[in-house]
Design an enzyme around this catalytic site. Structure first.
Site, PDB file in Angstrom:
ATOM      1  N   LYS A 140      -4.397  -0.494   9.386  1.00 33.46           N
ATOM      2  CA  LYS A 140      -5.648  -0.135   8.500  1.00 33.46           C
ATOM      3  C   LYS A 140      -6.253  -1.092   7.714  1.00 33.46           C
ATOM      4  O   LYS A 140      -7.354  -1.269   7.489  1.00 33.46           O
ATOM      5  CB  LYS A 140      -5.056   0.955   7.590  1.00 33.46           C
ATOM      6  CG  LYS A 140      -4.388   2.189   8.301  1.00 33.46           C
ATOM      7  CD  LYS A 140      -4.866   2.783   9.170  1.00 33.46           C
ATOM      8  CE  LYS A 140      -4.007   3.717  10.164  1.00 33.46           C
ATOM      9  NZ  LYS A 140      -2.764   3.314  10.697  1.00 33.46           N
ATOM     10  N   ARG A 190       8.721  -5.961   6.860  1.00 38.05           N
ATOM     11  CA  ARG A 190       7.606  -5.847   7.108  1.00 38.05           C
ATOM     12  C   ARG A 190       6.275  -6.278   6.487  1.00 38.05           C
ATOM     13  O   ARG A 190       5.295  -6.606   7.042  1.00 38.05           O
ATOM     14  CB  ARG A 190       7.382  -4.126   6.937  1.00 38.05           C
ATOM     15  CG  ARG A 190       8.488  -3.567   7.988  1.00 38.05           C
ATOM     16  CD  ARG A 190       8.496  -1.988   7.842  1.00 38.05           C
ATOM     17  NE  ARG A 190       7.147  -1.403   8.251  1.00 38.05           N
ATOM     18  CZ  ARG A 190       6.665  -0.942   9.320  1.00 38.05           C
ATOM     19  NH1 ARG A 190       7.400  -1.139  10.518  1.00 38.05           N
ATOM     20  NH2 ARG A 190       5.480  -0.340   9.419  1.00 38.05           N
ATOM     21  N   CYS A 237       0.715   9.786  11.160  1.00 38.89           N
ATOM     22  CA  CYS A 237       0.823   9.918  12.716  1.00 38.89           C
ATOM     23  C   CYS A 237       1.779  11.048  12.849  1.00 38.89           C
ATOM     24  O   CYS A 237       2.754  10.924  13.905  1.00 38.89           O
ATOM     25  CB  CYS A 237       1.095   8.521  13.240  1.00 38.89           C
ATOM     26  SG  CYS A 237       2.830   8.043  12.740  1.00 38.89           S
ATOM     27  N   ASP A 262      -1.372   5.216   4.330  1.00 37.82           N
ATOM     28  CA  ASP A 262      -0.997   5.661   5.384  1.00 37.82           C
ATOM     29  C   ASP A 262       0.585   5.658   5.375  1.00 37.82           C
ATOM     30  O   ASP A 262       1.282   5.188   5.630  1.00 37.82           O
ATOM     31  CB  ASP A 262      -1.402   4.411   6.404  1.00 37.82           C
ATOM     32  CG  ASP A 262      -1.187   4.912   7.914  1.00 37.82           C
ATOM     33  OD1 ASP A 262      -1.278   5.885   8.193  1.00 37.82           O
ATOM     34  OD2 ASP A 262      -0.951   3.934   8.482  1.00 37.82           O
ATOM     35  N   GLU A 281       3.232  -3.621   0.902  1.00 36.32           N
ATOM     36  CA  GLU A 281       3.964  -2.983   1.640  1.00 36.32           C
ATOM     37  C   GLU A 281       5.273  -3.353   0.846  1.00 36.32           C
ATOM     38  O   GLU A 281       5.877  -4.150   0.380  1.00 36.32           O
ATOM     39  CB  GLU A 281       4.296  -3.871   3.087  1.00 36.32           C
ATOM     40  CG  GLU A 281       5.459  -3.492   3.754  1.00 36.32           C
ATOM     41  CD  GLU A 281       5.463  -1.882   4.294  1.00 36.32           C
ATOM     42  OE1 GLU A 281       4.498  -1.415   4.482  1.00 36.32           O
ATOM     43  OE2 GLU A 281       6.749  -1.588   4.386  1.00 36.32           O
ATOM     44  N   PRO A 324       2.299  -2.855   9.714  1.00 37.86           N
ATOM     45  CA  PRO A 324       1.991  -4.030  10.068  1.00 37.86           C
ATOM     46  C   PRO A 324       0.570  -4.664   9.705  1.00 37.86           C
ATOM     47  O   PRO A 324       0.431  -5.823   9.906  1.00 37.86           O
ATOM     48  CB  PRO A 324       2.426  -4.376  11.292  1.00 37.86           C
ATOM     49  CG  PRO A 324       2.012  -3.052  11.853  1.00 37.86           C
ATOM     50  CD  PRO A 324       2.411  -2.058  10.796  1.00 37.86           C
ATOM     51  N   GLY A 325      -0.140  -3.603   9.266  1.00 36.18           N
ATOM     52  CA  GLY A 325      -1.724  -4.037   9.027  1.00 36.18           C
ATOM     53  C   GLY A 325      -2.689  -3.540   9.760  1.00 36.18           C
ATOM     54  O   GLY A 325      -3.989  -4.009   9.503  1.00 36.18           O
TER      55      GLY A 325
END
Ligand code: SAM
Length: 430
Positions: A115, A138, A231, A178, A133, A112-113
């Site tokens: 980074k 999203r 992550c 990411d 994206e 969703p933004g």
């Protein structure tokens, strides 16, 4: 919380005597944090009047603060784009990107933004940022966050990495991947990550990441930096992924990497690796094909003379559907589905110019000639979409409606009534 047995077995094998501490970290509640949006407010001003009590500063991001407030997304300051809510360890990306050259930046998996908004703050409005994206739903949320935070030098695209790779050979100075991952660092925050976890999914994610990285490698200019992050903790998706990448790409070297594990830091965990490309050919990409429309531009400038203290400078493009954008200097042709380009100024229907919400929120109070300030209660009613009575001394016409010193959106004053132009999809509920 019941964690997958195979996941625990692998972590025990890897961590050895650290394993009990790792397990214990799951007994703590998830960490919450915000990052102050320094494009809109200075840290000093934010600290002087925080919307709710702030905890300690995050060690690796000076704009980041731990918070306890569970409803931090419902505050007017959040609607005004003064901060972004983000898991604290995800903010480590900023440490790695801080020293990178950032004239042309691509955030390849951006929604969703988190980074993108962090890097945009580092860019301070200079250079161009393409936030991409793959998932259309999203991408819409990403676009709203870019708008809310008042980011002016960004295009939001909705494309697969292979589509972008065709258009941008050897182009970017910095690419952030990411990556979509098995989310082992999300187990506390998102219980569905536990349900989705399996060894097969780890392997599937690793294969997907490999493809994304290979497309990113093609798009990076010689001397450019590639920041990879996840992550998750699995070797296949983190260190192993980078080792395999380096063995396929002799033109890249590892500058450094970092694995944040949840028993060692105040956060849920993250992996980052910074790679530099030493080889490469010529930069590709054509300039953005600006569509000039003299009548539309004239109508915008007439509006802007009244609305702003300084009229925005730059090239304006008017799309076939009438939407007008202020194109960031140096923006390349994108050639893929684009949700947002620089600042959306408004819409031209062939006769009338109507300003866009994005334009109002891209301005600072001192840049607005027509700024209508609201107190807390009225600002909440404005965010809910209500029409408000306003001071009859305020002249009829468009205005930026604000809270404290920050524009929230547009309103139109008609004979003592403030007509509400806060977008329906963004309104405060409840
Ligand atoms: N960078 C984001 C942030 O900081 O807010 C989080 C990105 S999330 C970890 C990974 C993103 O990759 C998701 O939004 C997902 O839709 C996207 N994604 C999934 N499959 C992809 C693919 N094959 N290529 C590129 N992106 C993909």
């Amino acid at each position: 919380m019941k964690l997958p047995e195979e996941f625990l077995r692998r972590m025990e094998q890897r961590l050895g005597e650290e394993y009990p501490a790792f397990l214990q970290s799951y007994e703590k509640p998830p960490y919450r944090a915000l990052r102050v949006n320094t494009l809109k407010i200075s840290l000093e001003d934010f600290f002087r009047e925080p919307p709710f009590p702030l905890g300690a500063q995050i060690d690796w991001e000076y704009r980041g603060m731990y918070i306890d407030e569970p409803k931090a997304g419902a505050y007017i300051e959040h609607f005004a784009g003064l901060y972004y809510l983000q898991e604290p360890s995800a903010m480590t990306v900023g440490e790695f990107t801080d020293g990178c050259k950032k004239e042309r930046v691509l955030d390849l998996c951006a929604a969703p933004g988190g980074k993108s908004t962090q890097i945009a703050a580092q860019m301070e409005g200079e250079g161009i940022l393409i936030s991409n994206e793959i998932d259309a739903g999203r991408a819409k949320i990403l676009s709203q966050n870019i708008e809310r935070l008042g980011i002016r030098n960004c295009a939001v695209t909705n494309a697969a990495p292979e589509q972008l790779a065709k258009n941008f050979p050897e182009y970017f100075d910095l690419i952030v991947v990411d990556a979509p991952c098995s989310g082992e660092g999300m187990f506390k925050k998102e219980p569905e990550a536990i349900a989705h976890w399996s060894l097969q999914n780890v392997a599937l994610c690793a294969a997907r990441q490999r493809d994304i990285l290979d497309y990113a490698a093609r798009m990076l200019a010689q001397g450019g930096s590639l920041l990879y992050s996840t992550c998750t903790f699995s070797e296949e998706e983190d260190e192993g992924q980078i080792r395999a990448f380096l063995s396929r790409h002799g033109e890249f070297a590892l500058e450094g990497d970092e694995k944040l594990l949840p028993h060692k830091i105040n956060g849920e965990g993250h992996y980052c690796a910074l790679l530099v490309k030493n080889g490469g050919g010529q930069r590709g990409a054509k300039p953005y094909p600006v569509k000039k429309n003299a009548r539309a531009n004239k109508a915008f400038y007439e509006f802007a003379e009244e609305f702003c203290t300084s009229v925005p400078q730059g090239e304006i493009t008017t799309l076939d559907d009438g939407r007008m954008y202020l194109v960031p200097a140096g923006m390349p042709a994108l050639g893929v589905r684009t949700l947002r380009l620089g600042v959306e100024l408004g819409e031209w229907d062939g006769k009338i110019f109507r300003p866009a919400h994005a334009f109002a929120v891209s301005l600072k109070k001192e840049q607005c000639r027509r700024f209508y300030p609201l107190g807390k209660e009225l600002a909440q009613r404005y965010l809910r979409g209500e029409t408000l009575a306003c001071s009859p001394s305020f002249e009829n016409g468009w205005c930026a409606v604000g809270y404290r010193s920050y524009p929230l959106g547009l309103g139109k004053i008609v004979n003592g009534t403030l007509k509400n132009h806060y977008p329906k999809g963004l309104r405060l509920r409840g």
